[in-house]
Design a protein around this motif. Structure first.
Motif, short mmCIF file in Angstrom:
data_model
loop_
_atom_site.label_atom_id
_atom_site.label_comp_id
_atom_site.label_asym_id
_atom_site.label_seq_id
_atom_site.Cartn_x
_atom_site.Cartn_y
_atom_site.Cartn_z
N VAL A 150 0.83 -1.20 0.00
CA VAL A 150 0.00 0.00 0.00
C VAL A 150 0.87 1.26 0.00
O VAL A 150 0.52 2.27 -0.62
CB VAL A 150 -0.96 0.01 1.21
CG1 VAL A 150 -1.81 1.28 1.23
CG2 VAL A 150 -1.86 -1.23 1.18
N PHE A 151 2.01 1.19 0.69
CA PHE A 151 2.92 2.33 0.81
C PHE A 151 4.27 2.00 0.17
O PHE A 151 4.72 0.85 0.22
CB PHE A 151 3.14 2.69 2.27
CG PHE A 151 1.93 3.23 2.97
CD1 PHE A 151 1.66 4.60 2.97
CD2 PHE A 151 1.05 2.39 3.63
CE1 PHE A 151 0.54 5.11 3.62
CE2 PHE A 151 -0.07 2.89 4.29
CZ PHE A 151 -0.33 4.25 4.27
N THR A 152 4.91 3.00 -0.39
CA THR A 152 6.31 2.86 -0.80
C THR A 152 7.25 3.34 0.30
O THR A 152 8.40 2.92 0.36
CB THR A 152 6.60 3.66 -2.08
OG1 THR A 152 6.31 5.05 -1.85
CG2 THR A 152 5.76 3.15 -3.25
N ALA A 153 6.76 4.23 1.15
CA ALA A 153 7.57 4.73 2.27
C ALA A 153 6.65 5.34 3.31
O ALA A 153 5.58 5.88 2.98
CB ALA A 153 8.57 5.78 1.79
N HIS B 180 6.03 15.21 -4.71
CA HIS B 180 7.25 15.46 -3.95
C HIS B 180 6.97 15.88 -2.51
O HIS B 180 6.09 16.71 -2.24
CB HIS B 180 8.09 16.54 -4.62
CG HIS B 180 8.73 16.13 -5.91
ND1 HIS B 180 9.24 14.87 -6.11
CD2 HIS B 180 8.97 16.82 -7.06
CE1 HIS B 180 9.76 14.79 -7.33
NE2 HIS B 180 9.60 15.96 -7.93
N VAL B 181 7.77 15.32 -1.61
CA VAL B 181 7.81 15.74 -0.21
C VAL B 181 9.29 15.87 0.14
O VAL B 181 10.03 14.88 0.07
CB VAL B 181 7.12 14.72 0.72
CG1 VAL B 181 7.27 15.15 2.18
CG2 VAL B 181 5.64 14.56 0.35
N ALA B 182 9.72 17.05 0.47
CA ALA B 182 11.13 17.26 0.80
C ALA B 182 11.54 16.32 1.93
O ALA B 182 10.84 16.18 2.93
CB ALA B 182 11.37 18.71 1.20
N GLY B 183 12.69 15.67 1.75
CA GLY B 183 13.17 14.72 2.75
C GLY B 183 12.74 13.30 2.51
O GLY B 183 13.20 12.39 3.20
N MET B 184 11.86 13.07 1.54
CA MET B 184 11.43 11.72 1.18
C MET B 184 11.75 11.48 -0.29
O MET B 184 11.47 12.33 -1.14
CB MET B 184 9.93 11.52 1.42
CG MET B 184 9.49 11.69 2.86
SD MET B 184 7.74 11.24 3.11
CE MET B 184 7.86 9.44 3.09
N THR B 185 12.32 10.32 -0.59
CA THR B 185 12.66 9.99 -1.96
C THR B 185 11.38 9.79 -2.77
O THR B 185 10.45 9.13 -2.32
CB THR B 185 13.49 8.69 -2.02
OG1 THR B 185 14.65 8.87 -1.22
CG2 THR B 185 13.89 8.36 -3.44
N THR B 186 11.34 10.38 -3.96
CA THR B 186 10.25 10.16 -4.90
C THR B 186 10.70 9.11 -5.90
O THR B 186 11.72 9.27 -6.56
CB THR B 186 9.88 11.45 -5.64
OG1 THR B 186 9.50 12.44 -4.68
CG2 THR B 186 8.71 11.22 -6.59
N LEU C 8 0.99 14.23 7.43
CA LEU C 8 1.33 13.24 6.42
C LEU C 8 1.86 11.97 7.08
O LEU C 8 2.73 12.03 7.95
CB LEU C 8 2.39 13.81 5.47
CG LEU C 8 2.88 12.87 4.35
CD1 LEU C 8 1.77 12.64 3.33
CD2 LEU C 8 4.11 13.45 3.67
N ILE C 9 1.35 10.82 6.61
CA ILE C 9 1.74 9.52 7.17
C ILE C 9 2.71 8.78 6.25
O ILE C 9 3.60 8.07 6.72
CB ILE C 9 0.49 8.65 7.43
CG1 ILE C 9 -0.39 9.30 8.49
CG2 ILE C 9 0.87 7.23 7.84
CD1 ILE C 9 0.27 9.45 9.85
N GLY C 10 2.54 8.91 4.93
CA GLY C 10 3.43 8.17 4.05
C GLY C 10 3.14 8.42 2.59
O GLY C 10 2.25 9.20 2.23
N LYS C 11 3.92 7.75 1.75
CA LYS C 11 3.76 7.83 0.30
C LYS C 11 3.24 6.50 -0.21
O LYS C 11 3.69 5.43 0.22
CB LYS C 11 5.09 8.20 -0.36
CG LYS C 11 5.67 9.51 0.17
CD LYS C 11 6.80 10.03 -0.70
CE LYS C 11 6.26 10.73 -1.92
NZ LYS C 11 7.34 11.33 -2.75
N ASN C 12 2.30 6.58 -1.14
CA ASN C 12 1.57 5.40 -1.59
C ASN C 12 2.12 4.80 -2.87
O ASN C 12 2.66 5.49 -3.74
CB ASN C 12 0.10 5.75 -1.83
CG ASN C 12 -0.62 6.13 -0.57
OD1 ASN C 12 -1.14 7.23 -0.46
ND2 ASN C 12 -0.66 5.23 0.40
N THR C 13 1.94 3.50 -2.99
CA THR C 13 2.30 2.78 -4.20
C THR C 13 1.43 3.23 -5.36
O THR C 13 0.37 3.84 -5.18
CB THR C 13 2.16 1.27 -3.97
OG1 THR C 13 2.81 0.57 -5.02
CG2 THR C 13 0.69 0.85 -3.94
N LEU C 14 1.87 2.90 -6.57
CA LEU C 14 1.15 3.29 -7.77
C LEU C 14 1.55 2.39 -8.92
O LEU C 14 2.59 1.73 -8.86
CB LEU C 14 1.47 4.75 -8.15
CG LEU C 14 2.93 5.09 -8.45
CD1 LEU C 14 3.00 6.22 -9.48
CD2 LEU C 14 3.68 5.52 -7.19
#
Length: 467
Positions: free
Chosen positions: A54-57, A95-101, A129-135
């Protein structure tokens, strides 16, 4: 009740079973729940499914806590934070600064210095913000299986596709991990996964929400959609992130003047495709559910008028069967050329045709897009909206993997045309199918009619719930 006074009531019980919809969170805070604890419960749920695709990070727990404590302190000082206690996630091409896209391709690996304007607006309103999602990799696909293992699975029935490309964004909301989420939508990625998982997906007018600090498929077609449980919740987020952004060259100068608040339409006439043009690809359950959804609209007092849907079908071909495909090479061409083996085969097969188009082909596609947008203005004149199914059917994951190209195209039957015709749309859940899977309709309107589209969708939502 002010935000500060909401923080002063007696505390409720354990938060483990707290639904993360807006009313539940706000009621809990009003009864004395610590908004920091609510945010951390959302982060706990995300961590519990971290290996389920569900999440990539995930945002580190200590940073989530710090952000939540900062928001709570602002609220105690008397600052109005309408999204206090609410959590969200974003598709991993935002993009979220500090998190890899990564756009779900680790070979891409961008380290952004800038955070998306939409994310900043949400954080300013108190959301965390909790996390970045898969796609679907590179946001290319409508089914959710074009990604590395483990595959994201449908929240209603894990044997079925979650829809794409914003698969994780939809599933995170549908599984009650976050309060809402953001995705990206080129040809249906903000509506197809919403329909597959039984939630709301809002695709705003292009340029209404800033696309700054987002990886594009197509600047001409892309926008940031919202996933939420209800029209009211999704619309509240749209109101938070909509507006003109002078730093985004694609932002509409009239964005601040577009009223997105749900409103009753001036007309009670709704356009629908001619019956002989509706396609469900042999899915009788989908057809029966759509009939029930149309009956709900009629019960609400709308008059359904059949129109010729063929031009809308033709406009939809521009998204993946024209020189517009070459736009994907702007963002992803270097990765495709240098590390082709790191690109999902179905994604590579979708993007590589862009290499064969000429500059003349590209201009001709843009001219056609302008003509289709003008056609839509006339075709929908006098109608409150156009209503179609959001998806014509839903496939099991094994079925999609067995025929990934043709069946992916099927999923965009009723969504591809929206962007090239410069329309806005909302996917809203409808009558349950006989097999327990969700159904949905898309309410589609002309650019700038986001408020009227939301009003119709909200009325349908209430009507469908009432039976």
């Amino acid at each position: 009740m002010t935000t500060a006074s909401m923080l002063a009531a007696p505390a409720p019980a354990d938060l483990d079973d707290l639904p993360l919809g807006f009313p539940s969170i706000r009621a809990a805070i009003a009864q004395g729940a610590d908004p920091v604890a609510i945010v951390l419960e959302s982060r706990r749920r995300a961590g519990a499914i971290a290996d389920e695709g569900v999440f990539t990070a995930l945002v580190p727990e200590e940073l989530v806590r710090a952000k939540a404590e900062e928001a709570a302190a602002r609220a105690r000082s008397g600052e109005a934070l309408p999204l206090l206690g609410l959590t969200f996630s974003v598709k991993d091409n935002i993009h979220v600064a500090g998190m890899t896209t990564t756009a779900n391709c680790p070979a891409l690996a961008i380290e952004p210095r800038e955070t998306s304007a939409a994310v900043l607006a949400l954080e300013d309103a108190g959301a965390v913000l909790i996390g970045k999602n898969t796609l679907d990799q590179f946001a290319t696909g409508l089914n959710g299986t074009r990604s590395p293992e483990p595959l994201c699975r449908n929240a209603v029935n894990p044997d079925y596709i979650p829809g794409g490309s914003s698969s994780g964004s939809a599933v995170a909301v549908a599984r009650d991990v976050v309060a809402f989420s953001l995705g990206s939508d080129t040809g249906g990625s903000g509506r197809v996964p919403a329909a597959c998982n039984g939630i709301v997906g809002i695709r705003p007018t292009i340029g209404l929400v800033s696309n700054r600090a987002v990886i594009f498929n197509s600047p001409f077609l892309d926008c940031i959609p919202i996933f939420a449980r209800t029209i009211a919740e999704g619309n509240e987020i749209l109101r938070t992130i909509a507006g003109f952004d002078a730093l985004d060259p694609w932002s509409r100068r009239d964005a601040d003047a577009i009223d997105v608040t749900p409103a009753a339409p001036e007309s009670r006439r709704i356009a629908v495709p001619r019956r002989d043009q509706l396609r469900f690809f042999g899915d009788a359950e989908a057809e029966a559910a759509h009939d029930a959804n149309l009956a709900t609209l009629e019960r609400l007092g709308f008059t359904l008028v059949e129109i010729d849907f063929a031009p809308f079908d033709e406009a939809g071909l521009l998204v993946f069967q024209s020189a517009l495909v070459a736009e994907r090479l702007v963002e992803y061409g270097d990765t495709l050329a240098s590390r082709p083996d790191d690109v999902h085969p179905a994604v590579r097969a979708s993007i590589e045709p862009g290499l064969a188009y000429s500059a003349r082909d590209a201009f001709e596609a843009l001219y056609r897009m302008r003509r289709f947008a003008r056609f839509a203005e006339g075709a929908l004149d006098g109608f409150a909206a156009l209503v179609t199914p959001t998806i014509p059917t839903i496939y099991r994951i094994d079925e999609m993997l067995a025929e990934p190209m043709a069946r992916n195209t099927v999923m965009g039957t009723y969504t591809y045309y929206v962007a090239p015709m410069d329309l806005c749309a909302v996917s809203v859940p409808g009558a349950p199918r006989g097999d327990g899977l969700p159904s949905a309709i898309s309410v589609v309107g002309l650019a700038g009619k986001d408020g009227e589209v939301a009003g119709i969708a909200a009325a349908f939502e209430a009507g469908a719930a009432a039976g």
